[in-house]
Design a protein around this motif. Structure first.
Motif, PDB file in Angstrom:
ATOM      1  N   ALA A   1       0.829  -1.206   0.000  1.00 11.28           N
ATOM      2  CA  ALA A   1       0.000   0.000   0.000  1.00 11.28           C
ATOM      3  C   ALA A   1       0.862   1.254   0.000  1.00 11.28           C
ATOM      4  O   ALA A   1       0.571   2.226  -0.704  1.00 11.28           O
ATOM      5  N   LEU A   2       1.928   1.254   0.772  1.00  6.83           N
ATOM      6  CA  LEU A   2       2.819   2.409   0.810  1.00  6.83           C
ATOM      7  C   LEU A   2       3.498   2.625  -0.541  1.00  6.83           C
ATOM      8  O   LEU A   2       3.665   3.755  -0.997  1.00  6.83           O
ATOM      9  N   SER A   3       3.879   1.523  -1.185  1.00  4.77           N
ATOM     10  CA  SER A   3       4.534   1.633  -2.490  1.00  4.77           C
ATOM     11  C   SER A   3       3.586   2.195  -3.545  1.00  4.77           C
ATOM     12  O   SER A   3       4.030   2.797  -4.530  1.00  4.77           O
ATOM     13  N   GLY A   4       2.292   1.993  -3.332  1.00  2.00           N
ATOM     14  CA  GLY A   4       1.315   2.470  -4.305  1.00  2.00           C
ATOM     15  C   GLY A   4       0.854   3.897  -4.096  1.00  2.00           C
ATOM     16  O   GLY A   4       0.079   4.426  -4.911  1.00  2.00           O
ATOM     17  N   LEU A   5       1.317   4.546  -3.041  1.00  6.74           N
ATOM     18  CA  LEU A   5       0.911   5.926  -2.788  1.00  6.74           C
ATOM     19  C   LEU A   5       1.598   6.875  -3.762  1.00  6.74           C
ATOM     20  O   LEU A   5       2.817   6.799  -3.942  1.00  6.74           O
ATOM     21  N   PRO A   6       0.860   7.773  -4.406  1.00  6.39           N
ATOM     22  CA  PRO A   6       1.504   8.764  -5.285  1.00  6.39           C
ATOM     23  C   PRO A   6       2.484   9.627  -4.482  1.00  6.39           C
ATOM     24  O   PRO A   6       2.115  10.186  -3.443  1.00  6.39           O
ATOM     25  N   GLY A   7       3.708   9.699  -4.952  1.00  7.69           N
ATOM     26  CA  GLY A   7       4.705  10.469  -4.216  1.00  7.69           C
ATOM     27  C   GLY A   7       4.930   9.937  -2.829  1.00  7.69           C
ATOM     28  O   GLY A   7       5.222  10.694  -1.900  1.00  7.69           O
ATOM     29  N   GLY A   8       4.795   8.632  -2.691  1.00  6.36           N
ATOM     30  CA  GLY A   8       4.876   8.006  -1.377  1.00  6.36           C
ATOM     31  C   GLY A   8       6.245   8.129  -0.738  1.00  6.36           C
ATOM     32  O   GLY A   8       7.235   8.494  -1.384  1.00  6.36           O
ATOM     33  N   PRO A   9       6.339   7.799   0.558  1.00  3.84           N
ATOM     34  CA  PRO A   9       7.598   7.960   1.291  1.00  3.84           C
ATOM     35  C   PRO A   9       8.630   6.915   0.889  1.00  3.84           C
ATOM     36  O   PRO A   9       8.302   5.831   0.403  1.00  3.84           O
TER      37      PRO A   9
END
Length: 260
Positions: free
Chosen positions: A117-125
């Motif tokens: 889920a984190l990898s799929g965030l736009p401009g993720g951390p």
């Protein structure tokens, strides 16, 4: 959205405590000349692990020597002779402990969904592991469960030159991030949350419902902290606003902050 998320490893990504208890439980059940009941022997091993790990992290001994020290103290309680030669101690560690211990590792089921889920965030951390463990052993755990690809870095005292809590500032410098733009997620309140906050990071307590040291129910913190019960709760908290962060906190009185 924060720029970097550091994850603790043992107790956060991989179930260290259960692996230790399973491995040592098998060792003590096979000890026909043990000097104490099995539960006392397991508790002794756990106490020795904590003591000698502190010595390793303080730079007083190597990782291999911290295992030797543990075994020297443990074998008399098993009713077994203590080998004088370091190589014989190393053989005991490898055959009786480290091999079965590695076979007992388990990745928590909420880890992959959280990282995906984190990898799929736009401009993720950016993601990194920050652990006090041995780099070889910790990388082996991550590789076993296909986790290495999610992390930009695996940071240990070997890479940073220091252990937690000083490692937080060192990790931020290495990652080129302002501590105020970084989050640390872990299961231990003092070393993973409070120490991170003192270094200027946002600390997030992963409350798995069990105290890593005692094995009893997790204790309510004395001060409010940001708390999640599952790693899968983390992406939603990160993308929410400050109010959502507050609603994740445990209050100093021991209750939960009521929903909005």
């Amino acid at each position: 959205m924060k720029d970097v998320i550091f994850f603790d490893l043992d107790g956060t990504l991989v179930d260290h405590r259960s692996a230790v208890l399973e491995t040592v439980g098998h060792v003590v059940r096979e000890a026909t000349d043990a000097t104490a009941p099995a539960e006392e022997l397991v508790a002794l091993w756990w106490a020795l692990e904590a003591r000698h790990m502190r010595e390793y992290l303080a730079g007083e001994c190597s990782f291999a020597e911290h295992h030797r020290r543990r075994v020297r103290s443990f074998l008399p309680a098993l009713g077994e002779p203590v080998p004088a030669a370091p190589e014989l101690l190393d053989a005991w560690v490898a055959e009786r402990y480290l091999g079965p211990f590695a076979e007992s590792w388990q990745c928590y089921p909420d880890v992959h969904p959280c990282l995906d889920a984190l990898s799929g965030l736009p401009g993720g951390p950016r993601l990194a592991v920050l652990t006090n463990g041995d780099p070889g052993q910790q990388r082996a755990k991550l590789a076993r469960f296909g986790l290495l690809e999610h992390f930009e870095a695996v940071l240990t005292p070997t890479e940073l030159g220091t252990a937690k809590p000083a490692a937080y500032a060192a990790a931020c410098r290495l990652m080129g991030v302002d501590p105020a733009r970084a989050v640390n997620v872990g299961d231990m309140l003092e070393s993973d949350v409070h120490a991170a906050e003192r270094a200027g990071l946002t600390g997030v307590w992963l409350d798995r419902g069990i105290d890593f040291v005692t094995g009893g129910p997790s204790l309510t913190p004395a001060e409010p902290v940001l708390r999640i019960e599952r790693l899968t709760d983390l992406p939603g908290q990160l993308t929410g606003d400050a109010r959502r962060w507050r609603n994740a906190a445990v209050t100093a009185r021991g209750g939960r902050t009521p929903p909005p």
